[in-house]
Design a protein around this motif. Structure first.
Motif, PDB file in Angstrom:
ATOM      1  N   TYR A  46      53.283  64.508 -39.500  1.00  0.00           N
ATOM      2  CA  TYR A  46      53.855  65.829 -39.790  1.00  0.00           C
ATOM      3  C   TYR A  46      54.441  65.883 -41.205  1.00  0.00           C
ATOM      4  O   TYR A  46      54.293  66.899 -41.907  1.00  0.00           O
ATOM      5  CB  TYR A  46      54.929  66.180 -38.768  1.00  0.00           C
ATOM      6  N   THR A 108      58.519  68.938 -31.223  1.00  0.00           N
ATOM      7  CA  THR A 108      58.034  70.099 -30.475  1.00  0.00           C
ATOM      8  C   THR A 108      58.825  71.354 -30.825  1.00  0.00           C
ATOM      9  O   THR A 108      58.259  72.452 -30.970  1.00  0.00           O
ATOM     10  CB  THR A 108      58.118  69.833 -28.957  1.00  0.00           C
ATOM     11  N   TRP A 111      57.951  72.095 -34.883  1.00  0.00           N
ATOM     12  CA  TRP A 111      56.592  72.503 -35.234  1.00  0.00           C
ATOM     13  C   TRP A 111      55.838  73.184 -34.095  1.00  0.00           C
ATOM     14  O   TRP A 111      54.729  73.668 -34.303  1.00  0.00           O
ATOM     15  CB  TRP A 111      55.799  71.279 -35.711  1.00  0.00           C
ATOM     16  N   SER A 113      54.368  73.169 -29.893  1.00  0.00           N
ATOM     17  CA  SER A 113      53.516  72.276 -29.103  1.00  0.00           C
ATOM     18  C   SER A 113      52.029  72.433 -29.424  1.00  0.00           C
ATOM     19  O   SER A 113      51.220  71.567 -29.060  1.00  0.00           O
ATOM     20  CB  SER A 113      53.729  72.527 -27.608  1.00  0.00           C
ATOM     21  N   ASP A 114      51.658  73.515 -30.094  1.00  0.00           N
ATOM     22  CA  ASP A 114      50.255  73.711 -30.465  1.00  0.00           C
ATOM     23  C   ASP A 114      49.889  72.815 -31.638  1.00  0.00           C
ATOM     24  O   ASP A 114      50.748  72.482 -32.471  1.00  0.00           O
ATOM     25  CB  ASP A 114      49.995  75.163 -30.840  1.00  0.00           C
ATOM     26  N   PRO A 115      48.618  72.422 -31.738  1.00  0.00           N
ATOM     27  CA  PRO A 115      48.209  71.569 -32.857  1.00  0.00           C
ATOM     28  C   PRO A 115      48.450  72.235 -34.212  1.00  0.00           C
ATOM     29  O   PRO A 115      48.188  73.429 -34.377  1.00  0.00           O
ATOM     30  CB  PRO A 115      46.711  71.348 -32.608  1.00  0.00           C
ATOM     31  N   GLN A 117      47.135  72.466 -37.852  1.00  0.00           N
ATOM     32  CA  GLN A 117      45.834  72.183 -38.440  1.00  0.00           C
ATOM     33  C   GLN A 117      45.850  72.426 -39.940  1.00  0.00           C
ATOM     34  O   GLN A 117      46.600  73.263 -40.444  1.00  0.00           O
ATOM     35  CB  GLN A 117      44.751  73.050 -37.785  1.00  0.00           C
ATOM     36  N   ALA A 210      44.170  67.696 -37.883  1.00  0.00           N
ATOM     37  CA  ALA A 210      45.064  68.315 -36.907  1.00  0.00           C
ATOM     38  C   ALA A 210      46.026  67.260 -36.378  1.00  0.00           C
ATOM     39  O   ALA A 210      45.724  66.064 -36.384  1.00  0.00           O
ATOM     40  CB  ALA A 210      44.278  68.934 -35.753  1.00  0.00           C
ATOM     41  N   THR A 212      49.480  66.901 -33.308  1.00  0.00           N
ATOM     42  CA  THR A 212      50.348  67.512 -32.295  1.00  0.00           C
ATOM     43  C   THR A 212      51.541  66.592 -32.044  1.00  0.00           C
ATOM     44  O   THR A 212      51.495  65.403 -32.391  1.00  0.00           O
ATOM     45  CB  THR A 212      49.605  67.724 -30.962  1.00  0.00           C
ATOM     46  N   TYR A 214      52.317  65.232 -29.455  1.00  0.00           N
ATOM     47  CA  TYR A 214      52.012  64.285 -28.381  1.00  0.00           C
ATOM     48  C   TYR A 214      50.965  63.254 -28.801  1.00  0.00           C
ATOM     49  O   TYR A 214      50.527  62.439 -27.982  1.00  0.00           O
ATOM     50  CB  TYR A 214      51.517  65.043 -27.148  1.00  0.00           C
TER      51      TYR A 214
END
Length: 292
Positions: A46, A108, A111, A113-115, A117, A210, A212, A214
Motif C-alpha cells: 500500500y 481496511t 483503503w 476492503s475492495d482491491p 488497482q 492490484a 487488498t 487481505y
C-alpha cells in the motif's frame, strides 16, 4: 510452455523468498515467529502504491514500501515483542498475531476492503529469452530479489551488524556480556525483516497491478511454508524453498488446475518434513546454534 511456466514460478518464488527471509531472520535471531510480517508485506504494498499513484517512479515506491514497513516493524518490536521478551515464546508470538489483526483492520479502514488497482501500467514491454517471454515487471521482481538477497548476505556475513546478529542468534546472554547491544540488535532484526517484507509487497502489488488488505494472509502462509521447508531457523534455506514452492504452485495451476494448488503446496511441505523434519538446510541437531 514449460519454460514460460518456470519463469512465472521463479517470479512468484522470488516474492515468497523475500517474505520467508523476513520470517527466518526474526526466527533465527530471536527464536520467535513474528506473525505480523504478513501484514507488513501488505502495508509495504500500500505504501508503494501511494507513491505510484502520485506518479513517482518505481524505485521511489520500493524505497517507500521498505521504509514504511520497517517503521511499522519497529513499532511491533517495541510494543508487541520487547515487553514480553522474558515470557514463554508463545506470548510474543500471540502478541504479533494481535498486531497482525490490528494492522489488517487499519488497512481496511484506511483503503477499504475492495482491491486498490493501478490505472496505468508501471512498466511495459517484454523480452524474449530463448523460448520464454519475460515481462519487464518480472525482470524487475527477479532483479530486485537478487539485489536484496545479496545485500542481506553481505550485511550478515561481512559487517559488524551481521556479526552482532549472529552473536545474539547463538547466545543472547553471552553476546550481552561481550558488549553486544542486544536490544538494539533485536530492533534491527525486526526492521530488516520489515523492509524485506515491504519490498515483497511492492513487487507483488506491481506485478498484479492490484492489492487488498487481505493479501498478506495467503501469501504469508505460503512464506511460512517456505521457511519451514528451508529450515525454520536457517535463513538461507528460503533461497531453495522459495523458488521450489513458486514453481510447484505455478505448474499445478497451469497443468492441473488452480483448485488444488494449495493442496499440492502444503502436501509437498508435509512430505518434505516427513522425510527431513529439520528442513532442507536444517542441521538436525537439538541445539539452536548457528541459526543465522
Amino acid at each position: 510452455m514449460l519454460i514460460q511456466q518456470l519463469v512465472n514460478g521463479l517470479t512468484l518464488g522470488a516474492v515468497y523468498t523475500l517474505i520467508a527471509l523476513s520470517f527466518s531472520l526474526v526466527m533465527g535471531v530471536l527464536g520467535v515467529l513474528n506473525l505480523a510480517i504478513a501484514e507488513l508485506f501488505m502495508l509495504g504494498g500500500y505504501f508503494g502504491f501511494a507513491i505510484l499513484l502520485a506518479r513517482l517512479p518505481l524505485p521511489v515506491a520500493l524505497v517507500a514500501g521498505m521504509a514504511g514497513a520497517a517503521l511499522v516493524a519497529a513499532i511491533v518490536e517495541r510494543i508487541g515483542y520487547q515487553p514480553f521478551r522474558g515470557a514463554p515464546v508463545v506470548t510474543p508470538m500471540l502478541s504479533t498475531l494481535g498486531f497482525s489483526i490490528i494492522l489488517q483492520n487499519v488497512a481496511t479502514n484506511v483503503w477499504g476492503s475492495d482491491p486498490l488497482q493501478l490505472s496505468d501500467e508501471v512498466l511495459s514491454g517484454r523480452f524474449n529469452i530463448g523460448p520464454a517471454s519475460i515481462s519487464a515487471i518480472q525482470l524487475v521482481v527477479l532483479s530486485v530479489t537478487v539485489l536484496l538477497v545479496a545485500s542481506l548476505a553481505f550485511l550478515v556475513q561481512q559487517t559488524s551488524i551481521g556479526r552482532a546478529l549472529r552473536a545474539v542468534a547463538e547466545n543472547r546472554d553471552v553476546a550481552r556480556l561481550l558488549g553486544v547491544p542486544a536490544g538494539r540488535i533485536t530492533l534491527i532484526a525486526f526492521m530488516l525483516s520489515g523492509s524485506l517484507a515491504g519490498a515483497a509487497g511492492v513487487l507483488i502489488g506491481v506485478h498484479y497491478a492490484a492489492i487488498t488488505p487481505y493479501i498478506g494472509v495467503e501469501v504469508g502462509l505460503k512464506a511460512i511454508a517456505v521457511m519451514v521447508i528451508g529450515g525454520t531457523t536457517r535463513i538461507w534455506g528460503s533461497l531453495i524453498a522459495g523458488p521450489l514452492i513458486g514453481i510447484v504452485e505455478v505448474m499445478t495451476v497451469a497443468y492441473v488446475g488452480s483448485q488444488i494448488r494449495d493442496f499440492v503446496v502444503y502436501g509437498l511441505m508435509i512430505l518434505i518434513l516427513l522425510l527431513r523434519p529439520q528442513g532442507l538446510l536444517g542441521s538436525g541437531r537439538g541445539d539452536q546454534s548457528q541459526r543465522v
